[in-house]
Design an enzyme around this catalytic site. Structure first.
Site, PDB file in Angstrom:
ATOM      1  N   HIS A  27      11.088 -18.480  57.107  1.00 23.95           N
ATOM      2  CA  HIS A  27      10.250 -18.628  58.219  1.00 23.95           C
ATOM      3  C   HIS A  27       8.836 -19.217  57.851  1.00 23.95           C
ATOM      4  CE1 HIS A  27       7.727 -15.276  57.977  1.00 23.95           C
ATOM      5  NE2 HIS A  27       8.822 -14.308  58.043  1.00 23.95           N
ATOM      6  N   CYS A  38       9.638   6.360  64.855  1.00 26.16           N
ATOM      7  CA  CYS A  38       9.069   5.339  64.341  1.00 26.16           C
ATOM      8  C   CYS A  38       8.833   4.224  65.417  1.00 26.16           C
ATOM      9  CB  CYS A  38      10.059   4.635  63.481  1.00 26.16           C
ATOM     10  SG  CYS A  38       9.511   2.993  62.688  1.00 26.16           S
ATOM     11  N   HIS A  94       6.521 -17.467  55.183  1.00 28.10           N
ATOM     12  CA  HIS A  94       7.097 -17.826  53.776  1.00 28.10           C
ATOM     13  C   HIS A  94       6.488 -18.846  53.122  1.00 28.10           C
ATOM     14  CE1 HIS A  94      10.787 -15.213  55.095  1.00 28.10           C
ATOM     15  NE2 HIS A  94       9.928 -14.460  54.395  1.00 28.10           N
TER      16      HIS A  94
HETATM   17  N1  MSP Z   1       9.989  -9.064  48.880  1.00 26.59           N
HETATM   18  C1  MSP Z   1       8.797  -8.741  48.945  1.00 26.59           C
HETATM   19  C2  MSP Z   1       7.782  -9.418  47.873  1.00 26.59           C
HETATM   20  C3  MSP Z   1       8.247  -8.992  46.417  1.00 26.59           C
HETATM   21  S1  MSP Z   1       6.991  -9.595  45.270  1.00 26.59           S
HETATM   22  C4  MSP Z   1       7.463  -9.227  43.732  1.00 26.59           C
HETATM   23  C5  MSP Z   1       8.349  -9.387  50.413  1.00 26.59           C
HETATM   24  N2  MSP Z   1       9.079 -10.102  50.826  1.00 26.59           N
HETATM   25  S2  MSP Z   1       9.034 -10.806  52.367  1.00 26.59           S
HETATM   26  O1  MSP Z   1       9.982 -11.513  52.600  1.00 26.59           O
HETATM   27  O2  MSP Z   1       8.766  -9.830  53.258  1.00 26.59           O
HETATM   28  O3  MSP Z   1       7.512 -11.396  52.294  1.00 26.59           O
HETATM   29  C6  MSP Z   1       7.319 -12.681  51.286  1.00 26.59           C
HETATM   30  C7  MSP Z   1       6.134 -13.201  51.497  1.00 26.59           C
HETATM   31  O4  MSP Z   1       5.891 -14.054  52.562  1.00 26.59           O
HETATM   32  C8  MSP Z   1       4.993 -12.123  51.098  1.00 26.59           C
HETATM   33  O5  MSP Z   1       3.896 -12.740  50.512  1.00 26.59           O
HETATM   34  C9  MSP Z   1       4.429 -12.254  52.725  1.00 26.59           C
HETATM   35  O6  MSP Z   1       3.214 -11.696  52.733  1.00 26.59           O
HETATM   36  C10 MSP Z   1       4.766 -13.386  53.223  1.00 26.59           C
HETATM   37  N3  MSP Z   1       4.897 -13.500  54.628  1.00 26.59           N
HETATM   38  C11 MSP Z   1       5.814 -12.894  55.457  1.00 26.59           C
HETATM   39  N4  MSP Z   1       5.545 -13.034  56.775  1.00 26.59           N
HETATM   40  C12 MSP Z   1       4.267 -13.830  56.928  1.00 26.59           C
HETATM   41  C13 MSP Z   1       3.576 -14.384  57.759  1.00 26.59           C
HETATM   42  N5  MSP Z   1       3.845 -14.260  59.212  1.00 26.59           N
HETATM   43  N6  MSP Z   1       2.564 -15.098  57.533  1.00 26.59           N
HETATM   44  C14 MSP Z   1       2.162 -15.519  56.290  1.00 26.59           C
HETATM   45  N7  MSP Z   1       2.863 -14.740  55.092  1.00 26.59           N
HETATM   46  C15 MSP Z   1       3.983 -13.853  55.664  1.00 26.59           C
HETATM   47  O7  MSP Z   1       7.286  -8.904  50.728  1.00 26.59           O
END
Ligand code: MSP
Length: 472
Positions: free
Chosen positions: A18, A143, A21
């Site tokens: 999305h 939760c 990411h």
């Molecule tokens: N798998 C872990 C990261 C492991 S790193 C060794 C994880 N995955 S995640 O899919 O939840 O997030 C991946 C990245 O996308 C993270 O840096 C997270 O902060 C970022 N984001 C996820 N949703 C976001 C927004 N809505 N806005 C900005 N960044 C966001 O965490």
């Protein structure tokens, strides 16, 4: 020329990419492209985080084999990264055989700092995590995210002794050996570090099957962070290969929600392995949709592919790198996006290129061989990771060229037959555009390439056949 290693967080593959990411990928790409511009050699890791119950359960709910499911989603992320025109060099998946083997070797090396202990606590299977007694009480035993009562769980876990490294990490953060950006997050991290308990790093196989087995205990599986964080070095071949050519990373980009793991567990792991800490941990805020967190339940998730298909990848990069602040939470709305496309990309830049190329061609101005020095003010912002400010600055240069055209009115000089003045004016405008274009390059590589092709070289200037940013 330096060797620069840059990394992104690796997203979980339990859904489609999305727009949130995109931030890690784009910020890391801007950093990488800027360093290539400076003449540095860049290695750029990205990839996917593929273990854990959520992914396992999601695959099950779709009646898919979990490996097939992660293969499919990892491919979607890889495709997304390519669509963003992010020039990475390494794509790691935590299910890669080499990663798993190296991760187990890392565990064994950290063994002096790992101990087994019983854990009793309140657990949410939706969050895959425990909550403190305080949180349990505050949430009345349910939760709030999953609307499920917490379960009392007692299990044998391995723990990583963060306490062994607290002082050293604190010193390195305070001395700036490990820079945490933005500054206010550094303070937050120091506080969390001081309060940080040892962390649980495994689960019994009865709780978690989809993960890397603990090499010293067949009944336990590594839980999330040792597996995920190791990717930054297993991708370089650690511990089988020497990694000092690339490690420590020049910068690691992560979202604010996972900074704490990168500022506490990760440095502790590295110190335990006898490796240096990354130079910079840069954390960005969240992209919100109309002021709210994007969520499937609210139904406000913006699909990045829709955005890219509508206005192209350059417009996507432009919006996220300029109008989404480098550090704070920012809002995505289609209205803001369309305005920035029409007023800035199409009017300020697209029209400028068309207008200047047309005037230059009409008046016999040829392309120029011109590689400007990089602007110092811009470099300062880029070196401070203030990417959105650096792009604002580049945009001021674009607007200044438009203003000069309006003020100096080259068409009047042409009309008055002032050829010499006209040539000097147009040549200087072209030079300025190439200067601004260099500043845009890390942000808008596709556009910069087109602008270069029009104005730089030793041939004729030919205006683009179609506008760079057509209005619709
Ligand atoms: N798998 C872990 C990261 C492991 S790193 C060794 C994880 N995955 S995640 O899919 O939840 O997030 C991946 C990245 O996308 C993270 O840096 C997270 O902060 C970022 N984001 C996820 N949703 C976001 C927004 N809505 N806005 C900005 N960044 C966001 O965490």
């Amino acid at each position: 020329m330096a060797k620069i290693y840059v990394t992104t967080a690796i997203p979980y593959v339990n859904g489609d990419p999305h727009i949130g990411h995109a931030l890690d990928f784009l910020n890391a790409d801007v950093f990488a492209r800027y360093h290539r511009l400076l003449g540095d050699e860049v290695r750029f890791q990205t990839g996917t985080d593929e273990h854990g119950n959520k992914i396992f359960q999601k695959a099950g709910s779709l009646n898919l084999d979990v490996q097939d499911y992660v293969d499919k989603n990892a491919a979607a992320f890889k495709d997304f990264i390519e669509k963003l025109n992010v020039k990475s060099t390494d794509f790691i998946r935590t299910t890669d055989e080499a990663h798993q083997r190296r991760c187990q070797a890392i565990w064994e090396k950290l063994a002096p700092h790992i101990y087994a202990s019983k854990y009793d606590g309140w657990y949410c299977s939706g969050c895959e995590g425990y909550v403190t007694d305080k949180e349990y009480a505050e949430n009345n035993g349910v939760c709030p995210d999953h609307q499920k009562p917490y379960e009392k769980l007692s299990e044998e876990n391995y723990y990583f002794r963060i306490a062994d490294f607290k002082d050293e990490i604190k010193n390195k953060i305070e001395s700036g050996e490990l820079t945490i950006l933005p500054e206010f997050r550094k303070k937050e991290m120091l506080k969390l570090l001081a309060d940080s308990p040892d962390v649980s790093i495994s689960r019994p196989k009865s709780q978690l099957t989809w993960g890397i087995e603990v090499p010293t205990d067949k009944n336990q599986v590594m839980y999330v962070w040792i597996d995920a964080l190791s990717n930054y070095i297993t991708v370089l071949g650690y511990p089988e290969q020497e990694i000092s050519e690339w490690w420590p990373a020049a910068a690691q980009f992560v979202g604010k929600d996972i900074l704490r793991f990168h500022a506490i567990i990760w440095p502790a792991m590295l110190l335990g392995l006898g490796l240096p800490l990354p130079k910079v941990l840069c954390s960005h805020g969240f992209v919100l949709a109309d002021g709210q967190k994007m969520s499937k339940t609210i139904g406000n998730v913006v699909n990045p592919v829709d955005v890219i298909e509508k206005h192209g990848v350059e417009a996507f990069r432009y919006f996220f790198l300029r109008h989404i602040d480098s550090f704070a939470d920012s809002d995505f709305t289609w209205e803001k996006f369309e305005n920035s496309y029409n007023n800035e990309l199409a009017n300020d830049l697209g029209n400028l290129v068309q207008r200047l190329a047309t005037m230059a061609a009409k008046n016999g101005i040829k392309q120029i061989e011109f590689t400007p020095e990089l602007d110092k003010e811009y470099c300062k912002k880029m070196d401070n990771f203030e990417f959105s400010n650096a792009l604002d600055y580049a945009w001021e240069k674009v607007q200044a060229i438009n203003k000069r055209i309006d003020d100096e009115k080259p068409w009047m000089l042409a009309k008055a037959g002032e050829t010499e003045k006209l040539n000097a004016c147009l040549t200087s405008l072209v030079e300025n555009l190439l200067k601004a274009n260099q500043l845009l390059e890390p942000f808008l590589p596709g556009t910069a390439e087109k602008i270069t092709a029009v104005f730089k070289g030793s041939g004729e200037i030919v205006p683009p056949a179609t506008p760079l940013f057509p209005k619709n």
